[in-house]
Scaffold this motif. Structure first.
Motif, PDB file in Angstrom:
ATOM      1  N   LEU A  92       2.633  72.366  47.319  1.00 41.19           N
ATOM      2  CA  LEU A  92       3.290  73.547  47.664  1.00 41.19           C
ATOM      3  C   LEU A  92       2.676  74.186  49.041  1.00 41.19           C
ATOM      4  CD1 LEU A  92       4.042  75.083  44.282  1.00 41.19           C
ATOM      5  CD2 LEU A  92       5.703  73.870  45.579  1.00 41.19           C
ATOM      6  N   PHE A  93       1.745  74.300  48.997  1.00 40.75           N
ATOM      7  CA  PHE A  93       0.846  74.934  50.343  1.00 40.75           C
ATOM      8  C   PHE A  93       1.196  74.035  51.502  1.00 40.75           C
ATOM      9  CE2 PHE A  93      -1.318  78.051  47.849  1.00 40.75           C
ATOM     10  CZ  PHE A  93      -1.708  79.224  48.602  1.00 40.75           C
ATOM     11  N   LEU A  94       1.269  72.716  51.387  1.00 44.34           N
ATOM     12  CA  LEU A  94       1.509  72.017  52.553  1.00 44.34           C
ATOM     13  C   LEU A  94       2.786  71.990  53.219  1.00 44.34           C
ATOM     14  CD1 LEU A  94       0.780  69.652  54.439  1.00 44.34           C
ATOM     15  CD2 LEU A  94       1.051  67.967  52.707  1.00 44.34           C
ATOM     16  N   ALA A  95       3.651  71.832  52.157  1.00 44.80           N
ATOM     17  CA  ALA A  95       5.115  71.861  52.330  1.00 44.80           C
ATOM     18  C   ALA A  95       5.670  73.547  52.960  1.00 44.80           C
ATOM     19  CB  ALA A  95       6.237  71.632  51.152  1.00 44.80           C
ATOM     20  N   GLY A  96       4.956  74.519  52.453  1.00 46.57           N
ATOM     21  CA  GLY A  96       5.357  75.980  52.769  1.00 46.57           C
ATOM     22  C   GLY A  96       4.666  75.998  53.991  1.00 46.57           C
ATOM     23  N   GLY A  97       3.505  75.545  54.453  1.00 43.51           N
ATOM     24  CA  GLY A  97       3.017  75.766  55.538  1.00 43.51           C
ATOM     25  C   GLY A  97       3.512  75.114  56.891  1.00 43.51           C
ATOM     26  N   LEU A  98       3.898  73.762  56.638  1.00 44.13           N
ATOM     27  CA  LEU A  98       4.809  73.257  57.619  1.00 44.13           C
ATOM     28  C   LEU A  98       6.101  73.815  57.833  1.00 44.13           C
ATOM     29  CD1 LEU A  98       4.104  69.530  56.465  1.00 44.13           C
ATOM     30  CD2 LEU A  98       3.100  70.773  58.226  1.00 44.13           C
ATOM     31  N   ALA A  99       6.615  74.377  56.902  1.00 49.13           N
ATOM     32  CA  ALA A  99       8.099  74.881  57.187  1.00 49.13           C
ATOM     33  C   ALA A  99       7.677  76.287  57.733  1.00 49.13           C
ATOM     34  CB  ALA A  99       8.767  75.260  55.887  1.00 49.13           C
ATOM     35  N   ALA A 100       6.827  77.149  57.327  1.00 48.46           N
ATOM     36  CA  ALA A 100       6.427  78.465  57.854  1.00 48.46           C
ATOM     37  C   ALA A 100       5.959  78.439  59.328  1.00 48.46           C
ATOM     38  CB  ALA A 100       5.620  79.392  56.931  1.00 48.46           C
ATOM     39  N   GLY A 101       5.061  77.306  59.606  1.00 49.42           N
ATOM     40  CA  GLY A 101       4.407  77.039  60.844  1.00 49.42           C
ATOM     41  C   GLY A 101       5.353  76.972  62.013  1.00 49.42           C
ATOM     42  N   ARG A 102       6.602  76.124  61.983  1.00 47.72           N
ATOM     43  CA  ARG A 102       7.620  76.327  62.878  1.00 47.72           C
ATOM     44  C   ARG A 102       8.033  77.795  63.206  1.00 47.72           C
ATOM     45  NH1 ARG A 102      11.257  71.212  60.373  1.00 47.72           N
ATOM     46  NH2 ARG A 102       9.476  69.700  60.254  1.00 47.72           N
ATOM     47  N   TRP A 103       8.379  78.397  62.024  1.00 47.86           N
ATOM     48  CA  TRP A 103       8.831  79.841  62.465  1.00 47.86           C
ATOM     49  C   TRP A 103       8.043  80.490  63.145  1.00 47.86           C
ATOM     50  CZ3 TRP A 103      13.935  80.787  62.068  1.00 47.86           C
ATOM     51  CH2 TRP A 103      14.634  79.903  61.531  1.00 47.86           C
ATOM     52  N   LEU A 104       6.530  80.398  62.808  1.00 51.12           N
ATOM     53  CA  LEU A 104       5.537  81.264  63.375  1.00 51.12           C
ATOM     54  C   LEU A 104       5.518  80.967  64.788  1.00 51.12           C
ATOM     55  CD1 LEU A 104       2.869  81.334  60.517  1.00 51.12           C
ATOM     56  CD2 LEU A 104       4.351  83.152  61.220  1.00 51.12           C
ATOM     57  N   VAL A 105       5.275  79.787  65.242  1.00 56.33           N
ATOM     58  CA  VAL A 105       5.268  79.189  66.605  1.00 56.33           C
ATOM     59  C   VAL A 105       6.433  79.803  67.398  1.00 56.33           C
ATOM     60  CG1 VAL A 105       5.177  77.125  68.066  1.00 56.33           C
ATOM     61  CG2 VAL A 105       3.601  77.295  65.870  1.00 56.33           C
ATOM     62  N   TRP A 106       7.719  79.584  66.653  1.00 55.79           N
ATOM     63  CA  TRP A 106       8.899  79.961  67.271  1.00 55.79           C
ATOM     64  C   TRP A 106       9.009  81.482  67.623  1.00 55.79           C
ATOM     65  CZ3 TRP A 106      12.490  83.681  65.824  1.00 55.79           C
ATOM     66  CH2 TRP A 106      13.762  83.557  66.615  1.00 55.79           C
TER      67      TRP A 106
END
Length: 432
Positions: free
Chosen positions: A177-191
């Motif tokens: 869950l952390f891996l999937a959530g981190g990959l999804a949230a990471g795109r928005w944080l960088v954006w």
């Protein structure tokens, strides 16, 4: 297997790139932004103190611009284009001079960069989560908490210290869950960081217009020079070629008129020479016309003209065309001569065994690629025909990128903004 490849291509690989991008942004923001802001502020405060700030502030500004340039490159890596907004340095603007200080202070981009440093440090630091969250989830999925619990009797998993085997085993699903959530949230944080940076780092509308005016001034001067050189070439070819042969033809006919009653055999020889001279003059005139605007281009369009060029090259040339219509005549002519120059370079200098040409159109831009598998080392700055290609394309706001490492291959990528007309049914390809 196809499902695994699809997951890797659409989720894991982009997520890993985003995580790396977030780590680089965070490290760059945390290590440089505050220090550069303080340095810039101190240098401004030191201006009244023996003029120290006059020399120090341009140095601090150069460091700030270097840092901002790194962020622009990282943004380009993430698919966000940011043009460089700085005004060109005037002549004699060396470090430590009043001219340099006045240029730096008078550039609005200087103050936009400074106002971005501290807020950019905050948004950049948040990007660290784009790396930390997937990493935290990955170590849970790999069973590191379980290994620590079994070896040292203690481990730390998501949300709690691990005291027993059941809690250690729960780290596997929580890690996913952390891996999937981190990959999804990471795109928005960088954006989010890049979107915030776009308020400060690109040029303003006024600066864009000024840059555009400077670019048009340069391209107009290059176009005028190129047209003048082309006119001189045409004049030289007419004077040394067709005109000289027409003069010789006129002299032969005049001499034949004088000898027509006295020496019929000489007249026949003169008329034969006149016929040969007229044929040569006609061939030179046709060649001159082809150099101005090839008839094959008007008759068969860019696709057919490029295939005709490929057939004249002494090595296999694969031509791929995806044009749902025809560009405007000036753009079509510029594209044709750019391909012609590229293939001429392949024949003369590349030592290649094969070459290829690709024509396409997307998003209002005509794309052209000329490549070969030769020795490489092509350099537009070396005064070759590549420089002329760049000037010809620049007259139409076109761009050219040459990739030619030592050992090859050489790939020349060109773009021309244009719209197409006269759509046809389907793309085609062939080999010359």
């Amino acid at each position: 297997m196809d499902g695994v490849r699809g997951l890797l291509r659409t989720w894991i690989r982009p997520g890993a790139v985003t995580a790396a991008q977030g780590l680089l942004i965070a490290l760059l923001s945390l290590t440089t932004h505050v220090a550069l802001f303080v340095l810039s502020l101190v240098s401004l405060l030191l201006i009244p103190v023996f003029g120290v700030g006059f020399a120090l502030f341009p140095v601090a500004t150069a460091l700030v611009r270097f840092c901002a340039g790194l962020h622009r490159r990282l943004a380009r890596w993430g698919g966000v284009e940011m043009a460089t907004p700085y005004r060109p340095a005037p002549a004699g603007a060396q470090f430590g001079t009043w001219r340099r200080f006045r240029w730096v202070v008078g550039d609005p981009a200087t103050w936009r960069d400074l106002s971005w440093l501290l807020p950019g440090a905050v948004t950049g630091a948040v990007c660290l989560a784009a790396f930390v969250l997937p990493l935290y989830g990955l170590e849970g999925m790999l069973g590191l908490p379980l290994v620590l619990h079994l070896t040292v009797g203690f481990g730390y998993g998501p949300f709690w210290p691990i005291d027993n085997l059941a809690e250690a085993l729960l780290c596997f699903p929580l890690g996913a869950l952390f891996l999937a959530g981190g990959l999804a949230a990471g795109r928005w944080l960088v954006w989010l960081h890049l979107a915030f940076a776009r308020f400060f780092l690109p040029p303003t509308r006024t600066a864009e217009l000024a840059l555009r005016v400077r670019q048009l001034t340069v391209t107009r001067a290059d176009t005028v020079d190129a047209q003048a050189a082309e006119l001189r070439r045409i004049e030289r070819d007419l004077h040394d070629g067709a005109q000289a042969r027409i003069v010789a033809l006129s002299m032969s006919i005049g001499l034949a008129e004088q000898l027509v009653g006295d020496d019929p055999e000489a007249v026949r020889r003169l008329l034969a020479e006149a016929r040969e001279t007229s044929g040569q003059a006609l061939a030179e005139l046709r060649g001159l016309v082809r150099g101005i605007h090839p008839p094959v281009l008007a008759e068969r369009g860019l696709a057919g003209a490029v295939r005709a060029l490929a057939l004249a090259v002494p090595l296999p040339v694969a031509v791929t065309v995806d044009l749902p219509g025809r560009p405007a005549a000036p753009v079509e002519s510029a594209a044709y001569f750019a391909v012609a120059e590229g293939l001429a370079n392949v024949s003369k200098h590349s030592g290649a065994s094969r070459a290829w040409v690709e024509l396409g159109h997307a998003d209002g831009r005509l794309t052209i690629v000329v490549g070969d598998d030769g020795r490489g080392g092509a350099d537009p700055a070396a005064g070759s025909g590549l420089a002329g290609m760049g000037r010809r394309l620049a007259a139409f706001d076109g761009t050219m990128v040459v990739t030619s490492p030592a050992g090859g291959p050489t790939v020349i990528s060109m773009e021309l903004p244009c719209e197409l007309s006269s759509p046809r049914i389907s793309p085609s390809s062939g080999t010359g």
